[in-house]
Write an enzyme that holds these catalytic residues in place. Sequence first.
Site, PDB file in Angstrom:
ATOM      1  N   GLY A  11       0.838  -1.200   0.000  1.00 28.13           N
ATOM      2  CA  GLY A  11       0.000   0.000   0.000  1.00 28.13           C
ATOM      3  C   GLY A  11       0.864   1.238   0.000  1.00 28.13           C
ATOM      4  CB  CYS A  12       0.210   4.543   1.486  1.00 25.43           C
ATOM      5  SG  CYS A  12       1.065   6.050   1.933  1.00 25.43           S
ATOM      6  CG  PHE A  13       5.948   5.119  -0.634  1.00 19.80           C
ATOM      7  CD1 PHE A  13       5.490   6.346  -0.202  1.00 19.80           C
ATOM      8  CD2 PHE A  13       6.465   5.038  -1.921  1.00 19.80           C
ATOM      9  CE1 PHE A  13       5.545   7.467  -1.006  1.00 19.80           C
ATOM     10  CE2 PHE A  13       6.532   6.151  -2.745  1.00 19.80           C
ATOM     11  CZ  PHE A  13       6.073   7.370  -2.282  1.00 19.80           C
TER      12      PHE A  13
END
Length: 182
Positions: A11-13
């Site tokens: 997902g979002c880093f």
Amino acid sequence: MAEEVAVLAGGCFWCTEAVFLDVIGVKSVESGYTGGETANPTYKQVCGGDTGHAEAIRITFDPEQLSYDELLEIFFATHDPTQLNRQGNDIGTQYRSAIFPQDEEQERKARAAIDRANTERGGGIVTTIEPKGEWWPAEDYHQDYWAGEGQRNPYCIASIPPKLQKLRKSFQARVKSATAQA
């Protein structure tokens, strides 16, 4: 002291970076892009979903303090590996759950970790194993995002603390902040 590298997308880093920066044995975490076709992609290009890249993190770790198997166990526990091409409200292939093994040994261990996760969760793991590809570091303002700008970002405030709580609860002995408080 030997160091190893792991490349993971969950997902979002910003979220995965915040989790792994707090794990004992992790030397550094770099946010970036991998698994796509475009050379030197920008955040805007990757967010558009047309480059094929995943938002990923490149973790440098000390295998004497943290094994690759333990690292993968934390990875599976701190994101939802059953959501295809998304994590929560982040939707698109750039938010896929993926492991990018750096060698054959990591690939073997990644397959075993997916099998374990499927057994523990009754199936449904959609995490892919993808070839090691070109690594493109994200723009500087994405690095160590939670420690700075992320503290003022409503998305991060809603998303990151629950992941850190899960890390601290499930992996108490592996967490830097827990040992600092002890």
